[in-house]
Design an enzyme around this catalytic site. Sequence first.
Site, PDB file in Angstrom:
ATOM      1  N   ILE A  17      59.272 -17.909  40.957  1.00  0.00           N
ATOM      2  CA  ILE A  17      60.523 -18.667  40.815  1.00  0.00           C
ATOM      3  C   ILE A  17      61.705 -17.772  41.173  1.00  0.00           C
ATOM      4  CG2 ILE A  17      61.931 -20.086  39.262  1.00  0.00           C
ATOM      5  CD1 ILE A  17      59.307 -20.542  37.612  1.00  0.00           C
ATOM      6  N   PHE A  79      64.352 -13.321  34.985  1.00  0.00           N
ATOM      7  CA  PHE A  79      63.065 -14.002  35.199  1.00  0.00           C
ATOM      8  C   PHE A  79      61.890 -13.193  34.655  1.00  0.00           C
ATOM      9  CE2 PHE A  79      65.545 -15.703  38.831  1.00  0.00           C
ATOM     10  CZ  PHE A  79      65.294 -17.061  38.682  1.00  0.00           C
ATOM     11  N   ALA A  80      62.032 -11.843  34.666  1.00  0.00           N
ATOM     12  CA  ALA A  80      60.871 -10.983  34.427  1.00  0.00           C
ATOM     13  C   ALA A  80      60.191 -11.311  33.098  1.00  0.00           C
ATOM     14  CB  ALA A  80      61.324  -9.524  34.424  1.00  0.00           C
ATOM     15  N   TYR A 147      53.287 -17.078  23.783  1.00  0.00           N
ATOM     16  CA  TYR A 147      54.145 -17.152  24.971  1.00  0.00           C
ATOM     17  C   TYR A 147      55.404 -17.963  24.667  1.00  0.00           C
ATOM     18  CZ  TYR A 147      55.979 -18.852  29.372  1.00  0.00           C
ATOM     19  OH  TYR A 147      56.838 -19.193  30.384  1.00  0.00           O
ATOM     20  N   PHE A 175      59.894 -27.099  33.295  1.00  0.00           N
ATOM     21  CA  PHE A 175      58.622 -27.797  33.142  1.00  0.00           C
ATOM     22  C   PHE A 175      57.649 -27.155  34.159  1.00  0.00           C
ATOM     23  CE2 PHE A 175      59.061 -30.939  29.777  1.00  0.00           C
ATOM     24  CZ  PHE A 175      60.309 -30.563  29.346  1.00  0.00           C
ATOM     25  N   ASN A 176      56.819 -27.885  34.895  1.00  0.00           N
ATOM     26  CA  ASN A 176      55.787 -27.220  35.693  1.00  0.00           C
ATOM     27  C   ASN A 176      56.284 -26.876  37.097  1.00  0.00           C
ATOM     28  OD1 ASN A 176      54.390 -28.510  33.422  1.00  0.00           O
ATOM     29  ND2 ASN A 176      52.560 -27.765  34.449  1.00  0.00           N
ATOM     30  N   PHE A 214      40.351 -30.190  33.190  1.00  0.00           N
ATOM     31  CA  PHE A 214      40.202 -29.829  31.783  1.00  0.00           C
ATOM     32  C   PHE A 214      40.480 -31.029  30.881  1.00  0.00           C
ATOM     33  CE2 PHE A 214      41.747 -25.421  33.293  1.00  0.00           C
ATOM     34  CZ  PHE A 214      40.442 -25.003  33.559  1.00  0.00           C
ATOM     35  N   ARG A 227      51.898 -34.037  33.216  1.00  0.00           N
ATOM     36  CA  ARG A 227      52.921 -32.993  33.245  1.00  0.00           C
ATOM     37  C   ARG A 227      54.053 -33.432  34.177  1.00  0.00           C
ATOM     38  NH1 ARG A 227      50.417 -31.923  29.605  1.00  0.00           N
ATOM     39  NH2 ARG A 227      49.276 -30.038  28.998  1.00  0.00           N
ATOM     40  N   ASP A 291      46.392 -27.697  25.147  1.00  0.00           N
ATOM     41  CA  ASP A 291      47.080 -28.572  26.109  1.00  0.00           C
ATOM     42  C   ASP A 291      47.524 -29.877  25.436  1.00  0.00           C
ATOM     43  OD1 ASP A 291      47.206 -27.247  28.563  1.00  0.00           O
ATOM     44  OD2 ASP A 291      45.195 -27.875  29.161  1.00  0.00           O
TER      45      ASP A 291
END
Length: 341
Positions: A17, A79-80, A147, A175-176, A214, A227, A291
């Site tokens: 990103i 971002f890191a 996370y 989001f994704n 999954f 998602r 999930d």
Amino acid sequence: MSNSQAPILVTGGAGYIGSHTVRLLAGQGRKIVVLDNLVFGHEQAIVDPDVELVFGEVGDQELVRSLFEKHGFGAVIHFAAYAYVGESVTNPLKYYQNNTAEPIKLLQVMQEFGCKVFVFSSTCATYGVPNKLPITETNVQDPINPYGRSKLMVEWILKDCGEAWGLRSACLRYFNASGCSPDGKIGEDHDPETHLIPRVLMAVTGEIEYLEVFGTDYNTPDGTCIRDYIHVEDLADAHAKALDHLAAGGESIRCNLGTGVGVSVKQIITAVEEVTGKTVPVKFGPRRAGDPDSLVADPALAKQLLGWEARHRDVRDMVAPAWTWMNGPGGGRYPENSLTR
Ligand code: UDP
């Protein structure tokens, strides 16, 4: 008010990103310095010759101080971070160290130098299992893994720094992230790659034998997880707008970055088959731990605060450039970094 012409420090700017954002900002004529330890970043992801890449750690205060002295940054985009949810469960301290403790050291240097603009890569993982859908910024933030917690803690830290010394921050809850630049010059290269769209494409090329789905018993219309897939160039655009908002003296903001469109795993597979013209070898497997059934953003606040909205709403717009990237000269991989640890 910060100086909008001052150089910007982008940590993790050689990542997925980050590199798309750096490319956009540099293209807008902004002076960018990237700080990246190249653990997951790629030198070749920095395509603009005017962008300086500094190899090092966010928490190396001596290095960061020297960069502030040299460049006089007006803002930091951070971002890191590590972003493997499963690994964060088995090795939480690695995530709290890298994602929470390291940015504190960076913020200390910013405070020393009076730099008060911070754009932060946050995540929808800070919400955990949503208490309502679509997810608005007023949803409860109750992350279900280290996370998400490592990121949420930084959001709190930024708020406290705002109150204590006037830091103004934008917490952008992605989001994704998906897709890549349409010219295929930069793209997504994770090792290991766990994300759905690249893995479906890898199943098409034969890099993996099949795509394992999954779980097929979720509480969704087709039984697979839903998602909100957001094009990485739309994310980059949101960062540029968040920077402008803060540079113009705007207040701190926290907002979702998504399309508002929910897409199931099966719908992604169909989109890949449409884009590639090939059949995806699929195996239906059990659920992956942690999930939630459905994660979809309400992106209205980002529109209201930043005038931002996703330009790409059809997942085929994300799948198509990712396919171009995988069919490029590197086959979806960057060359080895020359700067190694
Ligand atoms: N997924 C899948 N097979 C894979 C990778 C992902 O079925 O090989 C599913 C995963 O369970 C989730 C969705 O695809 O429902 C998106 O997963 P991804 O890891 O890309 O992003 P996440 O939502 O976990 O951040």
